[in-house]
Design a protein around this motif. Sequence first.
Motif, PDB file in Angstrom:
ATOM      1  N   VAL A 137       0.768  -1.342   0.100  1.00 19.30           N
ATOM      2  CA  VAL A 137       0.025   0.058   0.006  1.00 19.30           C
ATOM      3  C   VAL A 137       0.893   1.074   0.037  1.00 19.30           C
ATOM      4  N   ALA A 138       2.077   1.106   0.825  1.00 21.88           N
ATOM      5  CA  ALA A 138       2.687   2.502   0.881  1.00 21.88           C
ATOM      6  C   ALA A 138       3.541   2.814  -0.270  1.00 21.88           C
ATOM      7  N   ILE A 139       3.628   1.687  -1.324  1.00 15.61           N
ATOM      8  CA  ILE A 139       4.579   1.807  -2.428  1.00 15.61           C
ATOM      9  C   ILE A 139       3.387   2.103  -3.712  1.00 15.61           C
ATOM     10  N   VAL A 140       2.277   1.226  -3.853  1.00 20.94           N
ATOM     11  CA  VAL A 140       1.515   1.259  -5.026  1.00 20.94           C
ATOM     12  C   VAL A 140       0.381   2.495  -4.790  1.00 20.94           C
ATOM     13  N   PHE A 141       0.027   2.468  -3.631  1.00 21.59           N
ATOM     14  CA  PHE A 141      -1.039   3.675  -3.055  1.00 21.59           C
ATOM     15  C   PHE A 141      -0.511   4.534  -2.126  1.00 21.59           C
ATOM     16  N   PRO A 142       0.719   5.594  -2.624  1.00 17.40           N
ATOM     17  CA  PRO A 142       1.190   6.360  -1.366  1.00 17.40           C
ATOM     18  C   PRO A 142       0.077   7.290  -0.656  1.00 17.40           C
TER      19      PRO A 142
END
Length: 347
Positions: free
Chosen positions: A125-130
């Motif tokens: 989630v942190a990388i794909v949907f920051p």
Amino acid sequence: MQDPNLTDVVESNFSKCPSIDEFRNQVYSTSYTLIFVLGFVGNIFALAVLIKTWRQSSPFHVYMMNLAMSDLLCVLTLPLRVLYYVRKGHWEQGDFLCRISSYFLYVNLYCSIYFMTAMSVTRFVAIVFPVQNLHLGTVNRARIVCLGIWIFSSTTSAPFLMSGQHYNNVTKKTECFEPPSPSSDRLLKLQTLNYVGLTLGFILPFLIILVCYAGIIRALLSRTLASHQQQNSASKAIKMIVIVFMTFLISFMPYHVQRTIHLDFLSRKDSSCEEQTFMHKSVVVTLCLAASNSCFDPLLYFFSGEGFRSRLSSIRQTMRFSSQRLTAKMKPTTVSEAQESQQLDVS
């Protein structure tokens, strides 16, 4: 790790087949001792660093703390197993400890899997949907997830508290950590529990991890990582992927595959001595590999944990600063004592 009632090795069900007890006792006692030392030292050290820097808490930090505590619960039961196999399969610690040590091992296995899954989803989630991560990736949400994992793993493992020590009329020993015999009524129940654990405890989390890692790799390949912070985050994600996959391939997958085969094998009545020997020895090896997951997790903290090495550096600097202050406070006293000594010498 697995419930020992599922896969620990006993004497051959056929009296004509040679026993592998000597092999079992030597491998288990040696492996568990090594795993206990490495797992205890590694996880105690990691937990000390994480607790010391709790004010820098993040969702990843919360999952790491819970994973370390789960591993410690596991390795603290291993000395009981070492003692059991050193005594050549004779249990003297009572029925309660037999049940609890089996139960904690099983809880730790699936807590470890679910915490790794939660860490993988958090990184995804942190990388794909920051942008969405600013609202989803909170410490309180991570704590709720951890509580849910503990409750779920502890509850679903409760059936393994039902079986404890038993006296073997053939060997004249009180036994623990032994699988059911082919004629046992428990075998069918354990086969059912195995398929539930295989589906919910391994296949489903592993598929979630695969999806997360595919999304992470795709996102990293489609971006130009210009800033140092982005490159650092990508490096941590890749390291986490490697370590988690190594843990699953070395510890979790062989155990779950072999456990399923072994329970099916116990229900067969036409197996040869060679097949029994091979199956029982493979049980010993895969159980030791499953137990070793407690040694892999400190690598996960150090190489892919958010700020773990920086937390360690800050602790070192704090200790160094405290040491310098203590030295500085002692210097005036030392000079004063030297002057008094000189005055005494002159007089």
